[in-house]
Design a protein around this motif. Structure first.
Motif, PDB file in Angstrom:
ATOM      1  N   UNK A 485     -12.277  -2.621  33.602  1.00  0.00           N
ATOM      2  CA  UNK A 485     -12.750  -1.491  32.682  1.00  0.00           C
ATOM      3  C   UNK A 485     -14.038  -1.756  32.049  1.00  0.00           C
ATOM      4  N   UNK A 486     -14.944  -0.994  32.142  1.00  0.00           N
ATOM      5  CA  UNK A 486     -16.226  -1.127  31.236  1.00  0.00           C
ATOM      6  C   UNK A 486     -16.220  -0.944  29.954  1.00  0.00           C
ATOM      7  N   UNK A 487     -15.083  -0.294  29.531  1.00  0.00           N
ATOM      8  CA  UNK A 487     -14.785  -0.267  28.020  1.00  0.00           C
ATOM      9  C   UNK A 487     -14.462  -1.569  27.603  1.00  0.00           C
ATOM     10  N   UNK A 488     -14.022  -2.431  28.280  1.00  0.00           N
ATOM     11  CA  UNK A 488     -13.684  -3.848  27.564  1.00  0.00           C
ATOM     12  C   UNK A 488     -14.852  -4.855  27.652  1.00  0.00           C
ATOM     13  N   UNK A 489     -16.037  -4.354  27.903  1.00  0.00           N
ATOM     14  CA  UNK A 489     -17.347  -5.271  27.564  1.00  0.00           C
ATOM     15  C   UNK A 489     -17.303  -5.677  25.932  1.00  0.00           C
ATOM     16  N   UNK A 490     -17.925  -6.806  25.904  1.00  0.00           N
ATOM     17  CA  UNK A 490     -18.268  -7.313  24.663  1.00  0.00           C
ATOM     18  C   UNK A 490     -18.910  -6.506  23.640  1.00  0.00           C
ATOM     19  N   UNK A 491     -20.101  -5.821  23.951  1.00  0.00           N
ATOM     20  CA  UNK A 491     -20.641  -5.097  23.150  1.00  0.00           C
ATOM     21  C   UNK A 491     -21.922  -5.808  22.524  1.00  0.00           C
ATOM     22  N   UNK A 492     -22.332  -5.565  21.361  1.00  0.00           N
ATOM     23  CA  UNK A 492     -23.471  -6.244  20.680  1.00  0.00           C
ATOM     24  C   UNK A 492     -23.459  -5.742  18.817  1.00  0.00           C
ATOM     25  N   UNK A 493     -23.566  -6.973  18.286  1.00  0.00           N
ATOM     26  CA  UNK A 493     -23.674  -6.698  16.739  1.00  0.00           C
ATOM     27  C   UNK A 493     -25.223  -6.296  16.623  1.00  0.00           C
ATOM     28  N   UNK A 494     -25.225  -5.511  15.633  1.00  0.00           N
ATOM     29  CA  UNK A 494     -26.804  -5.148  15.456  1.00  0.00           C
ATOM     30  C   UNK A 494     -27.693  -6.471  14.889  1.00  0.00           C
ATOM     31  N   UNK A 495     -26.971  -7.130  14.030  1.00  0.00           N
ATOM     32  CA  UNK A 495     -27.679  -8.287  13.668  1.00  0.00           C
ATOM     33  C   UNK A 495     -27.519  -9.618  14.717  1.00  0.00           C
ATOM     34  N   UNK A 496     -27.097  -9.406  15.833  1.00  0.00           N
ATOM     35  CA  UNK A 496     -26.917 -10.786  16.785  1.00  0.00           C
ATOM     36  C   UNK A 496     -28.108 -10.630  17.639  1.00  0.00           C
ATOM     37  N   UNK A 498     -28.476 -11.852  20.617  1.00  0.00           N
ATOM     38  CA  UNK A 498     -28.447 -11.710  21.938  1.00  0.00           C
ATOM     39  C   UNK A 498     -27.054 -11.050  22.015  1.00  0.00           C
ATOM     40  N   UNK A 499     -26.916  -9.971  23.171  1.00  0.00           N
ATOM     41  CA  UNK A 499     -25.775  -9.382  23.232  1.00  0.00           C
ATOM     42  C   UNK A 499     -24.595 -10.136  23.468  1.00  0.00           C
ATOM     43  N   UNK A 500     -23.345  -9.713  23.168  1.00  0.00           N
ATOM     44  CA  UNK A 500     -22.041  -9.914  23.533  1.00  0.00           C
ATOM     45  C   UNK A 500     -21.671 -11.199  22.541  1.00  0.00           C
ATOM     46  N   UNK A 501     -22.352 -11.637  21.144  1.00  0.00           N
ATOM     47  CA  UNK A 501     -21.708 -12.300  20.222  1.00  0.00           C
ATOM     48  C   UNK A 501     -21.793 -11.798  19.005  1.00  0.00           C
ATOM     49  N   UNK A 502     -21.188 -12.280  18.080  1.00  0.00           N
ATOM     50  CA  UNK A 502     -20.895 -11.995  16.683  1.00  0.00           C
ATOM     51  C   UNK A 502     -22.206 -12.217  16.061  1.00  0.00           C
TER      52      UNK A 502
END
Length: 810
Positions: A485-496, A498-502
């Protein structure tokens, strides 16, 4: 006196030639302007190295490349064989040099043998992963300063090889000792970054194979299902891991002078390529930092400058996650995301091994990758993740896109306050698997779990965990998510970065608490009076039992903060107090129950009746410490290990209470059969080895350096001064140290840029037995002593053992 005067004159003259300054003041602040200091070195590189007591080098370069040059030279002079062996690992050539089946280099990955290690690192190299990260502009990629440090370090290491003969028989005359490049140095830093993720899963990456047939493999009827929750807890167990640490920062309200104090006590391997190495690194007007580096890294990893000190502890954050892939029927190389097929990419990796007849042979394996990361076969021995005809598992390690570790360390090295330290960590976002504890001259304290973690929120885990993930995530923080499911991707925090990290705002952080402490448990009790909560499970847990080391540390440092008026002396006393929290909790009960055994006898695990009566008085008389002279420490230590390893043992009568996390569980359970059985086993074991029950700890916990036994204090049992050593009764007990207390620093400040520091490298600067600095600090460690820090120029120049070396290319 004449010699000392000449050395001082040479040192100042050398620095003047190097920096263009006529002399340096006490704080080494007057120097070329920062913009000049930042210019890359051209032509031949050079540096001045001033050695003080215990072989500690104070390295001065006019710019980053020159500083790296002096650093690489000095590290090679002390530990060339450890460094050269590590570069063999990074080149993927261990199977040829040392044999494919031999144990791998544990300093740079968790691969089980050299073949697995070679396949893993050659896969990284063939993919040009590090080169691609070097090409990324900062802040996603490394800064120019970090690249210059790496370039200079390689040049310094190579210059030492050209200009010196290797005396250490471990690598003297070996063809695998070769010059290196800046890329090799960057690869070493990258391998350290991967230790908590892909490096920990190296066997699973190189061992992933598609199913032989097209049917789904099913376990035999009646087979027990694997306990994935227990496997996850074991795999990410920080208390029994190969690395750990303690650190505490005290704020000015608890100290004698209103300034901050820091005590750092990292627990790292005592041998091999993950040793620390101590130095001071200076670019006049730009950088001045003292501390320890992991071997092969060109900047200080843990240390202090004139205004701020920091240490790291291995965190509970889980730097990896897993996606379970749904495969297209009949095609094990294609997985589905939202019903659309995506093809795995395969890369065949070939390494050269030494065949049985001694001749080189080629071995090839194909490694498979997905949009998420590499396909894996499992994590460790107890967490299988099989590739079947229906599904496969892919590892997510955001640190595989992180070459910012050097910049994080460089930022800390230049920080003048804990506020600066936080800002530096926020900019770099490069620490892979550690917490940071810091204190500054202004009286501020800091704990932060600023590390690179997969952005698995609790909401994402609830929504996307597979059945396996529903077990592993709550238990160990390992997310196993639905990759279909694409909806289970990690996403991106605005202050990160790189994508996919806190991003930085998500990091558990505590500022200006009277004390901030960590001993490898989660952020929850960094200060027991100000517990941290509300962070996602992947960072760590809350309201769960703490380790004995955490409990003992919190008890001790909170009491210290409560007493107040603390000084560096108090930090050193705490480091070598060697209080055993397990002994305080259980020794008296054990002695009482021992004395109550009928006839002073107990039955061991083999059914043999053993007279244990002599042990009762020893346990009662033990001083509850693990000092080298402590009588009873060894007996209780062996008993405790036996009892807690007994799978049937209920150790405590009073269970854990989250409202009393520091004092529970407690009260030794002496009623069950495990108590008497463990005591009998221990007494029998020691007597069979010819070891007296009341033998002083140091007679049976020691290291041997050049034929001399050096007693070693500390140990397990929750002791702050942690020492891990394998038991070998035939050699007299704990006859070597695997890992434990390593680079110790107790740091305060005078408000004028000259820190009040005491340090100790427990295993000494050089692994080479022929070095004068192979065991000198180890003997200090045995005696509970530390080295008076020499940071400012006046102190360096006053060293009675000052030795000045001016090193150059060519």
């Amino acid at each position: 006196m004449l010699l000392r005067h000449r050395l001082r004159t040479l040192a100042v003259a050398g620095l003047a030639l190097l920096t263009g300054a006529s002399a340096l003041p006490a704080t080494a602040a007057a120097a070329p302007a920062p913009d000049r200091a930042l210019q890359p070195s051209g032509g031949g590189l050079s540096a001045v190295i001033r050695y003080t007591e215990y072989g500690i080098p104070h390295i001065v370069g006019k710019d980053y490349a020159s500083l790296g040059f002096g650093n690489g030279w000095a590290q090679a002079a002390d530990n060339v064989c450890e460094l050269a062996g590590g570069f063999v690992t990074l080149r993927g050539e261990r199977s040829l040099a040392f044999g494919a089946d031999a144990p791998a280099d544990a300093a740079l990955s968790s691969a089980r043998d050299n073949l697995s290690s070679d396949l893993f690192f050659r896969g990284v190299n063939d993919a040009r992963t590090v080169e691609k990260l070097l090409d990324q502009p900062a802040p996603r990629g490394p800064s120019r300063q970090a690249k210059e440090l790496a370039r200079g370090w390689a040049a310094g290491y190579n210059a030492w090889l050209r200009q010196n003969r290797i005396a250490d028989p471990a690598c003297r005359g070996k063809d695998w000792v070769r010059p290196v490049t800046a890329l090799d140095v960057a690869r070493r830093g990258y391998a350290i970054t991967l230790l908590g993720g892909e490096g920990q899963a190296a066997d699973g990456i190189v061992g992933a194979r598609p199913p032989a047939g097209k049917t789904v493999a099913r376990p035999p009827a009646g087979a027990a299902k694997p306990d994935l929750a227990a496997a996850a807890r074991t795999f990410f167990d920080r208390e029994n891991a190969a690395m750990g640490s303690n650190a505490v920062a005290f704020s000015g309200g608890t100290t004698a002078d209103g300034r901050g104090l820091l005590l750092g006590n990292p627990h790292y391997p005592w041998s091999g390529g993950r040793r620390f190495w101590q130095s001071q690194l200076t670019i006049p007007g730009e950088l001045n930092v003292s501390g320890a580096s992991l071997l092969g890294l060109p900047i200080t990893s843990i240390g202090h400058n004139g205004d701020m000190a920091w240490s790291h502890t291995v965190s509970t954050g889980v730097p990896m996650s897993v996606y379970e892939l749904k495969l297209r029927p009949g095609d094990p190389y294609t997985y589905l995301v939202d019903g659309r097929p995506e093809r795995m990419t395969g890369r065949t990796v070939t390494v050269t091994v030494r065949g049985k007849d001694g001749r080189p042979e080629k071995v090839s394996r194909t490694q498979w990758r997905t949009r998420f990361g590499p396909v894996i076969s499992g994590l460790g021995e107890d967490l299988p993740l099989p590739w079947t005809a229906a599904s496969a598992f892919a590892l997510v390690d955001p640190n595989a896109a992180n070459l910012r570790f050097l910049d994080a360390s460089l930022g800390l090295s230049k920080a003048r306050s804990v506020q600066d330290a936080r800002a530096a960590l926020d900019r770099a976002q490069g620490l892979p698997w550690v917490n940071t504890v810091a204190a500054d001259s202004g009286g501020h304290s800091l704990y932060t779990q600023a590390q690179v973690l997969p952005r698995v929120t609790d909401e994402l885990a609830r929504r996307c965990s597979t059945p396996a993930g529903q077990q592993t995530f709550p238990a160990g923080g390992l997310a196993i998510l639905d990759g279909s499911r694409g909806a289970c991707a990690l996403g991106k925090d605005a202050d990160a970065v790189q994508p996919g990290i806190f991003g930085p705002r998500a990091m558990p952080t505590l500022v200006d608490a009277p004390y901030a402490e960590n001993s490898n448990d989660s952020a929850w009790l960094a200060n027991a009076d100000r517990p941290l909560t509300g962070y996602p499970r992947i960072f760590g847990d809350v309201a769960t039992p703490r380790s004995l080391r955490t409990r003992g540390a919190v008890e001790d440092v909170s009491a210290m903060a409560g007493r107040g008026r603390l000084t560096v002396d108090d930090l050193q006393k705490h480091q070598f107090r060697n209080r055993a929290p397990a002994g305080d909790l259980a020794a008296a009960d054990a002695a009482k129950a021992c004395a109550a055994l009928p006839g002073g006898k107990a039955v061991d695990s083999k059914g043999t009746t053993v007279d244990v009566s002599a042990a009762c008085a020893v346990l009662a008389g033990w001083d509850r410490t693990m000092n080298t002279g402590s009588r009873g420490a060894l007996l209780f230590d062996r008993f405790w290990r036996t009892l807690t390893a007994d799978g049937q043992a209920e150790v405590w009568r009073v269970p854990f209470d989250p409202q009393k996390p520091v004092t529970t569980p407690n009260t030794l359970n002496t009623q069950g059969p495990a108590f008497a059985r463990s005591l009998a086993d221990t007494v029998g074991q020691l007597r069979a080895a010819g070891i007296a029950l009341d033998a002083p700890l140091g007679e049976h916990q020691f290291v041997v350096r050049n034929g001399k036994r050096i007693p070693i204090p500390g140990g397990g049992l929750g002791v702050w001064n942690m020492i891990v050593a394998p038991w070998d009764a035939a050699r007299g007990g704990y006859a070597d140290v695997v890992h434990g207390s390593s680079y110790l620093q107790a740091v305060g400040f005078d408000g004028k840029g000259c820190p009040v520091a005491r340090t100790l490298l427990t295993y000494s600067q050089s692994a080479f037995s022929g070095s004068p600095h192979h065991s000198d600090q180890t003997e200090l460690f045995s005696a509970g002593r530390m080295v008076q820090g020499r940071f400012c120029e006046k102190d360096i120049m006053a060293s009675p053992q000052l030795k000045v070396v001016h090193v150059r290319e060519g």
